[in-house]
Write a protein that holds these residues in place. Structure first.
Motif, short mmCIF file in Angstrom:
data_model
loop_
_atom_site.label_atom_id
_atom_site.label_comp_id
_atom_site.label_asym_id
_atom_site.label_seq_id
_atom_site.Cartn_x
_atom_site.Cartn_y
_atom_site.Cartn_z
N ALA A 1 0.81 -1.22 0.00
CA ALA A 1 0.00 0.00 0.00
C ALA A 1 0.84 1.28 0.00
N LEU B 1 -2.83 3.54 3.10
CA LEU B 1 -2.71 3.19 4.52
C LEU B 1 -3.51 4.13 5.39
N SER C 1 2.75 0.46 13.17
CA SER C 1 3.71 -0.10 12.21
C SER C 1 4.99 -0.50 12.92
N SER D 1 4.82 -0.73 2.19
CA SER D 1 4.03 0.04 3.14
C SER D 1 4.88 0.63 4.25
#
Length: 253
Positions: free
Chosen positions: A96, A101, A119, A192
């Motif tokens: 992404a 996100l 994350s 991501s």
């Protein structure tokens, strides 16, 4: 993914369940949940849900490897639906962009700070090669350090989607802020991860995490991670008469 209702624990029956979706294939430890549930059923049958057990085990596992501790309210009930397609739709993709996100998190009531600190959980665990293979096939993704890509190619041969690689090399069994150090070195494993450094607001939170002590229960990162986990643990929960308290976490009553 129905929410924090233990649906990821259900086995496939007539349709493929969430645990069979590609993003969940690296999940481990289902036997730990099952063992805890079996013991609780002996002591107080039908009282503690699998969703609550999963929330508690997550917190305690992070604590055991040096991470923060946060409050886990009890009283969730278990869902009875688990569909592979829901996991593919609702879980943020490792491919992404930042905007994708951000949008995914906002839909669940989470903000950019939550995105950055959650994350940081990539400081522990492993991932299948397939989740980042496109980044290391030549030419290398420019957001990935060439030296890191070279090392990854040794572990992940072309077409290998199943081998496991540490998400935070050298620190994947310790909860710390090393993930953010990797981001600054262009060593974030997923697209991501690399996407986080493309946004000014996200970068401000990365800087706060980097300024934290590497592993300190009172640091900004540890404090904010705990707060974000509390928020995430309350997403789309079932309470009252909704759902059920499953007798076995892999099976609907």
């Amino acid at each position: 993914m129905q929410g924090c209702d233990g649906s990821v624990l259900l086995n496939s029956t007539n349709q493929d369940a969430e645990k069979d979706a590609i993003p969940n294939l690296s999940l481990r430890g289902f036997q730990v949940i099952d063992a805890a549930k079996a013991e609780l059923e002996k002591q107080c049958p039908g009282v503690v849900s699998c969703a609550d057990i999963l929330a508690l085990v997550t917190r305690d596992a992070v604590d055991m490897i040096g991470g923060p501790v946060w409050s886990v309210p009890m009283g969730r009930r278990d869902g009875v639906i688990s569909l592979k397609k829901d996991a593919l739709t609702n879980l943020p993709s490792p491919f992404a962009s930042f905007e994708q996100l951000k949008s995914s998190f906002i839909k669940k009531g989470l903000n950019v700070k939550d995105l950055v600190v959650l994350s940081g959980a990539h400081t522990i665990g492993t991932s299948h090669c397939g989740s980042f293979a496109s980044r290391i096939s030549k030419p290398t993704d420019p957001s990935l350090a060439e030296s890191y890509a070279t090392k990854l190619r040794i572990k992940c041969k072309p077409g290998d989607n199943k081998s496991l690689v540490e998400m935070d090399p050298g620190s994947f069994r310790t909860f710390d802020n090393h993930y953010y150090i990797n981001l600054r070195r262009k060593r974030g494993l997923f697209a991501s991860d690399a996407a986080l450094v493309t946004d000014a607001e996200a970068n401000s939170f990365i800087n706060s995490a980097l300024a934290s002590s590497t592993s300190n229960s009172t640091s900004w990162f540890f404090t904010e991670f705990g707060r974000s986990m509390e928020k995430m643990g309350n997403i789309d929960i079932l309470t009252g008469n909704a759902g059920q308290v499953r007798h076995h976490c892999a099976l609907v009553n």
